[in-house]
Design a protein around this motif. Structure first.
Motif, short mmCIF file in Angstrom:
data_model
loop_
_atom_site.label_atom_id
_atom_site.label_comp_id
_atom_site.label_asym_id
_atom_site.label_seq_id
_atom_site.Cartn_x
_atom_site.Cartn_y
_atom_site.Cartn_z
N LEU A 134 0.79 -1.23 0.00
CA LEU A 134 0.00 0.00 0.00
C LEU A 134 0.83 1.28 0.00
N LYS A 135 2.05 1.21 0.54
CA LYS A 135 2.90 2.40 0.57
C LYS A 135 3.22 2.90 -0.84
N LYS A 136 3.19 2.00 -1.79
CA LYS A 136 3.54 2.34 -3.17
C LYS A 136 2.35 2.85 -3.98
N THR A 137 1.17 2.89 -3.36
CA THR A 137 -0.03 3.27 -4.09
C THR A 137 -0.37 4.75 -3.89
N LEU A 138 -1.29 5.22 -4.69
CA LEU A 138 -1.70 6.62 -4.66
C LEU A 138 -2.58 6.91 -3.45
N LEU A 139 -2.05 7.59 -2.45
CA LEU A 139 -2.75 8.09 -1.26
C LEU A 139 -3.27 7.01 -0.31
N ILE A 140 -3.53 5.81 -0.80
CA ILE A 140 -4.12 4.78 0.05
C ILE A 140 -3.19 4.46 1.22
N GLY A 141 -1.91 4.28 0.93
CA GLY A 141 -0.95 4.00 1.98
C GLY A 141 -0.84 5.14 2.97
N ASN A 142 -0.83 6.37 2.45
CA ASN A 142 -0.77 7.55 3.32
C ASN A 142 -1.95 7.58 4.28
N LEU A 143 -3.13 7.27 3.75
CA LEU A 143 -4.34 7.31 4.56
C LEU A 143 -4.33 6.18 5.60
N ILE A 144 -3.88 5.00 5.21
CA ILE A 144 -3.86 3.85 6.13
C ILE A 144 -2.99 4.14 7.34
N VAL A 145 -1.77 4.61 7.12
CA VAL A 145 -0.85 4.86 8.23
C VAL A 145 -1.34 6.02 9.09
N SER A 146 -2.05 6.98 8.50
CA SER A 146 -2.60 8.11 9.25
C SER A 146 -3.74 7.65 10.15
N VAL A 147 -4.59 6.79 9.63
CA VAL A 147 -5.69 6.24 10.42
C VAL A 147 -5.16 5.39 11.57
N LEU A 148 -4.11 4.63 11.31
CA LEU A 148 -3.52 3.80 12.36
C LEU A 148 -2.97 4.65 13.50
N LEU A 149 -2.43 5.81 13.16
CA LEU A 149 -1.94 6.71 14.21
C LEU A 149 -3.11 7.26 15.03
N GLY A 150 -4.21 7.60 14.36
CA GLY A 150 -5.39 8.05 15.08
C GLY A 150 -5.99 6.95 15.93
N LEU A 151 -5.76 5.71 15.52
CA LEU A 151 -6.28 4.56 16.25
C LEU A 151 -5.66 4.44 17.64
N VAL A 152 -4.47 4.99 17.83
CA VAL A 152 -3.80 4.96 19.13
C VAL A 152 -4.66 5.66 20.18
N ILE A 153 -5.21 6.81 19.82
CA ILE A 153 -6.08 7.55 20.73
C ILE A 153 -7.36 6.77 20.98
N PHE A 154 -7.93 6.22 19.91
CA PHE A 154 -9.18 5.48 20.02
C PHE A 154 -9.03 4.27 20.95
N ILE A 155 -7.95 3.50 20.77
CA ILE A 155 -7.73 2.31 21.59
C ILE A 155 -7.54 2.68 23.05
N THR A 156 -6.79 3.76 23.30
CA THR A 156 -6.56 4.19 24.68
C THR A 156 -7.87 4.55 25.37
N VAL A 157 -8.73 5.27 24.67
CA VAL A 157 -10.03 5.63 25.24
C VAL A 157 -10.91 4.40 25.37
N LEU A 158 -10.88 3.54 24.37
CA LEU A 158 -11.74 2.35 24.38
C LEU A 158 -11.45 1.45 25.57
N PHE A 159 -10.17 1.26 25.86
CA PHE A 159 -9.79 0.40 26.99
C PHE A 159 -10.05 1.07 28.33
#
Length: 311
Positions: A134-159
């Motif tokens: 995905l890193k080699k694709t148009l924007l998809i890889g960028n979006l995936i890694v950005s969402v995963l970073l936002g997921l850090v906050i979500f997981i912390t709150v969820l737990f």
């Protein structure tokens, strides 16, 4: 940045919102029983280690697949193949990822949230797919890694999801209202995290265009050129600006947060946008990447201010 985000989310944001009127003397009792906060300090430490190990695994697998590109983009910073063999890097990747998965699953099962273990497995798989394809694709890889970073906050709150253990109806509704407030604040930080990281990922692609050409990637700057890619980054920056203005507008009664947001986030973002518009060289884009990282840091550190406005 990941560890700082988790610590501030739990001990600055969540604790400030739910325990702002609780005396230190009664903190331990209420922390474990009154609102039924899921994680103890020990469990949170395990959760943090889990996320850090999975993140480390993500960096390792990314470096493994990027050896050829990194030799061009950052020849003095290549580790795999120079300081450590590729075989040892794979072993280290499996060790960190599996241990991170085990720790995350352990915390999930011990808190009676076994389904949460899929978050850790999904993150590991997503990081692998990102690094491999995905890193080699148009924007998809960028979006995936950005969402995963936002997921850090979500997981912390969820737990750390509050669960009222009271039959007092007034108390239940009070806790529910506080939970809704936490949800809105969490969404605000997640959106901020995703947008800032997405902008930075695009800029990093512009920086790394020569190495990405070597591995036949199809990133935004390769397909449309550096100048057009920088304009796409500027477009997302404008979106971030509008988002911040909306957030700041809602903080007119929170003077400390408002001033901090204007001075430490809004003004640096405006300067960033100005420099982005005129940037042309790799050195200029490298400075912009650093500046965006600083803006991200200021945004996360703002969680500390909740200890003052809610006290």
């Amino acid at each position: 940045m990941v560890l700082l985000t988790m610590v501030l989310t739990k001990y600055a944001l969540i604790n400030s919102i739910f325990f702002s009127h609780i005396s230190i003397k009664n903190y331990t009792l209420i922390h474990t029983k009154y609102l039924g906060i899921t994680l103890t300090h020990y469990q949170f430490t395990l959760l943090a280690f889990s996320i850090l190990l999975i993140t480390a695994g993500g960096y390792i697998i990314n470096d493994i697949f990027d050896i050829d590109a990194d030799k061009i983009n950052k020849p003095l910073k290549v580790i795999i193949g120079a300081s450590i063999s590729k075989k040892k890097a794979w072993i280290l990747y499996y060790a960190t990822s599996i241990l991170g998965l085990l720790l995350g699953s352990y915390v999930s099962f011990t808190t009676e949230n076994s389904a949460y273990s899929f978050f850790f497995l999904g993150t590991i798989l997503s990081l692998f797919l990102y690094s491999k394809y995905l890193k080699k694709t148009l924007l998809i890889g960028n979006l995936i890694v950005s969402v995963l970073l936002g997921l850090v906050i979500f997981i912390t709150v969820l737990f750390n999801e509050p669960k009222a253990n009271s039959s007092n109806l007034l108390e239940v509704f009070s806790n529910l209202g506080t939970g809704v407030r936490l949800l809105l604040i969490m969404i605000t930080y997640i959106v901020f995290s995703i947008l800032t990281n997405l902008i930075r990922e695009i800029i990093k692609d512009i920086e790394d265009i020569n190495g990405d050409l070597k591995i036949k990637a199809k990133t935004l700057p390769i397909l449309f050129g550096r100048k057009r890619a920088s304009k796409v980054a500027f477009f997302f920056s404008a979106g971030l600006l509008v988002f911040l203005l909306i957030v700041l507008q809602s903080l007119t009664n929170e003077f400390v947060l408002l001033i901090y947001g204007i001075v430490c986030i809004l003004l640096p973002l405006l300067y960033f946008m100005y420099k982005l518009w005129i940037a042309e060289t790799k050195k200029e884009f490298s400075k912009l990447s650093t500046l965006m990282k600083i803006i991200m840091l200021f945004g996360i550190v703002s969680m500390l201010l909740f200890r003052f406005i809610d006290s």
